[in-house]
Design an enzyme around this catalytic site. Structure first.
Site, short mmCIF file in Angstrom:
data_model
loop_
_atom_site.label_atom_id
_atom_site.label_comp_id
_atom_site.label_asym_id
_atom_site.label_seq_id
_atom_site.Cartn_x
_atom_site.Cartn_y
_atom_site.Cartn_z
N LYS A 31 3.62 0.61 10.46
CA LYS A 31 4.05 1.71 9.69
C LYS A 31 3.20 3.00 10.39
O LYS A 31 3.86 4.20 10.25
CB LYS A 31 3.05 1.54 8.50
CG LYS A 31 3.93 1.11 7.48
CD LYS A 31 3.03 1.10 5.94
CE LYS A 31 3.65 0.56 4.80
NZ LYS A 31 2.70 0.57 3.55
N GLU B 70 0.87 -1.24 0.07
CA GLU B 70 0.07 -0.13 -0.09
C GLU B 70 1.02 1.32 -0.04
O GLU B 70 1.91 1.33 0.97
CB GLU B 70 -0.89 0.15 1.21
CG GLU B 70 -1.78 -1.07 1.44
CD GLU B 70 -2.62 -1.25 2.47
OE1 GLU B 70 -3.54 -0.34 2.70
OE2 GLU B 70 -2.34 -2.03 3.35
N ARG C 184 5.61 -13.22 9.58
CA ARG C 184 6.19 -11.62 9.41
C ARG C 184 7.38 -11.72 10.19
O ARG C 184 7.67 -12.39 11.11
CB ARG C 184 5.19 -10.55 9.85
CG ARG C 184 5.02 -10.28 11.08
CD ARG C 184 4.00 -9.14 11.42
NE ARG C 184 4.45 -8.08 10.98
CZ ARG C 184 3.78 -6.79 10.83
NH1 ARG C 184 2.39 -7.09 11.14
NH2 ARG C 184 4.45 -5.96 10.41
#
Length: 565
Positions: A274, A40, A264
């Site tokens: 983020k 994104e 992850r």
């Protein structure tokens, strides 16, 4: 089974490779492998994304397939072309090139048409509830959700409202489109999830053409399908989303990729959120997204990490389905291992202590051949000037040394790297403070190159810089940004920013370097002998260079932690 010792060992594998091997063996996807990296564009990529990039592009390379770069740009209020450009730069820096560059916004019209198809099939409806009401009606993990009055709207009414939503007749929040699945489903994501919302916002690519945007979960699977992705690889938190991914694709009857989840990357002393990274930037706690203390790819690139080290690191930690914590030491060791092979050596002094060689001719200068990299003979050598006045590291001298200290002290000899053996004769002190400001030493002219023809043993070798030729340089010493190993352990009631380390950046304004670095370009990486690996920063000017410490030669951080420092 072959026991031929000349047979190379099988290439390392992981569970995703095993799944793909099974698909290829069964003929699923016709033996093709097509992956994608789908960020994104709402922030800069970090080290966790580097793992995903290496995985997706690496799988495509392993199987002779393709990998797309696709921006999931479905939220115009948080996205920016700056992030789009930085992400492309990061992927290329890591050493990869995409087979196709795409955007979810490329598919807005097709995705919208599939939304209408869901409505026509009775599998989606326009809900006019507020978002708070929708959350309340969804229920809990122990209680089923509640169907509201809008769930029974007719297909005709839903189509009419949805088309008017697209036409811009309604303000933000007036309506949403929801998939009609099961309000009592044990997976709460399947309790009629919102798949479209009204958002009157300018999009960085489509401008003002749309005021109706698909949710990420809705657009993602359809984008995969349009591109012919075979294996849609994402992190483990999306495992619970996979039933929705499958349902949406099957509901409209289109090509169906396989979603696969992996754990992850979590790294000690590092934040990977983020949102939190953006907070650090906006609060000016760091100098920007590329602050060398940041775990962003832009930050580690500026700090001096190499693409090869990052790829090796991602290969080392592997791919699993179990969440864990990777020690920062593993990453730093990968960087050290790569730079040890590739970085030229130079001499630099961070805390200068002046030496005067009293028996060396005044005004004389000579040059010594210094090997650039003992790990790489092809790197050759360089000329380094030597003179009567030198700088050494202040930590390399002690007036009253303990037993295990073998460096310079009154009456003691040491070897100057590549040059001569010297002996300390006198320590000159500042009369006001008592601080040692200069050492008076003598050199042995018979020991040129550091050799001792008489066979005497010199226990220590130290580095140095010729004072008249030294470059005055700013050096920035970077350490972990946080003082706590696992940031997830911080209670939600506490401010995570209170755990910022006060010593994550130490600036040395007047270090001394040998003159060979003067003509190097920004991004130049080298080892300051005995001190660590450093990288020439973009803040450098013609008047003064700026070097960032990439990583220490040894794991000094682990030592500090072990001591409880």
């Amino acid at each position: 089974m072959s026991t031929d010792p000349t047979t190379p060992p099988a290439a390392p594998t992981n569970f995703i490779h095993e799944i793909i091997d099974g698909h290829n063996a069964s003929g699923r996807f016709g033996g093709k492998v097509h992956t994608r990296f789908p960020p994104e564009p709402n922030g800069y990529l970090h080290i966790g994304h580097a793992k995903s990039i290496c995985l997706n592009f690496g799988i495509a390379k392993k199987y002779g397939g393709k990998c797309n770069l696709r921006f999931d740009d479905t939220n115009p209020t948080k996205e920016d072309i700056e992030y789009v450009n930085s992400i492309q730069e990061d992927v290329r820096w890591l050493g990869f090139e995409w087979d196709g560059l795409y955007y979810a916004s490329d598919y807005f019209e097709q995705i919208y048409q599939w939304a209408e198809l869901l409505i026509e099939k009775g599998k989606a409806y326009v809900d006019s509830s507020t978002l708070d009401e929708i959350r309340e009606q969804r229920g809990t993990v122990t209680q089923p959700g509640i169907a509201n009055q809008y769930r029974s709207r007719s297909v005709k009414e839903n189509l009419d409202l949805f088309r008017r939503m697209r036409a811009g007749e309604f303000p933000d929040g007036a309506h949403v489109l929801r998939a009609k699945i099961d309000m009592a489903h044990t997976n709460m994501l399947l309790r009629d999830p919102v798949i479209y919302r009204i958002r009157h916002a300018h999009h960085h690519r489509t401008g003002d053409a749309w005021c109706l945007y698909p949710m990420y979960d809705f657009a993602h699977g359809y984008s995969d399908s349009i591109e012919g992705i075979t294996h849609s690889i994402c992190t483990l938190e999306f495992e619970i989303h996979r039933p929705l991914y499958d349902w949406l694709i099957e509901a409209v009857g289109i090509y169906h990729p396989q979603q696969i989840e992996f754990a992850r990357l979590n790294l000690t002393y590092t934040v990977m959120s983020k949102r939190k990274l953006l907070e650090l930037v906006e609060a000016k706690i760091v100098s920007g997204w590329d602050d060398p203390r940041m775990p962003t790819i832009a930050g580690i690139r500026r700090r001096g990490y190499t693409p090869a080290a990052m790829r090796d690191f991602c290969e080392t930690i592997g791919v699993t389905r179990f969440n864990g914590m990777t020690d920062l030491v593993v990453l730093e060791n990968a960087v050290r291992n790569d730079l040890n092979k590739s970085a030229p050596r130079v001499m630099g002094v961070l805390k200068p202590l002046k030496i005067v060689l009293t028996n060396y001719p005044e005004g004389q200068t000579e040059e010594f051949d210094c090997i650039n990299n003992p790990e790489d003979p092809s790197a050759g050598s360089r000329k380094v000037p030597f003179s009567r006045e030198l700088y050494i590291e202040r930590d390399d001298f002690m007036e009253d040394p303990p037993k295990q200290f073998f460096r310079l002290a009154p009456g003691r000899e040491v070897r100057l790297r590549w040059a001569y053996v010297i002996k300390c004769e006198e320590a000159v002190k500042d009369p006001a403070t008592g601080e040692i400001v200069e050492l008076r030493c003598t050199y042995d002219p018979e020991t040129k190159g550091g050799n001792t023809p008489d066979g005497r043993k010199i226990k220590s070798t130290i580095h140095w810089v010729s004072a008249p030729h030294a470059l005055s340089t700013e050096v920035r010493l970077y350490s972990p940004l946080f003082s706590v190993e696992d940031l997830a352990s911080i209670p939600e009631t506490e401010d995570w920013k209170t755990y910022l380390s006060p010593t994550s950046l130490v600036v040395i304004p007047d270090a001394k370097l040998e003159p060979s670095v003067k003509t190097q370009a920004v991004g130049y990486r080298c080892q300051f002998e005995r001190l660590g690996y450093f990288c020439l920063d973009r803040d450098s000017t013609s008047e003064k260079l700026v070097f960032n410490r990439t990583v220490t030669l040894k794991d000094e951080w682990a030592k500090i932690q072990k001591k409880g420092g």
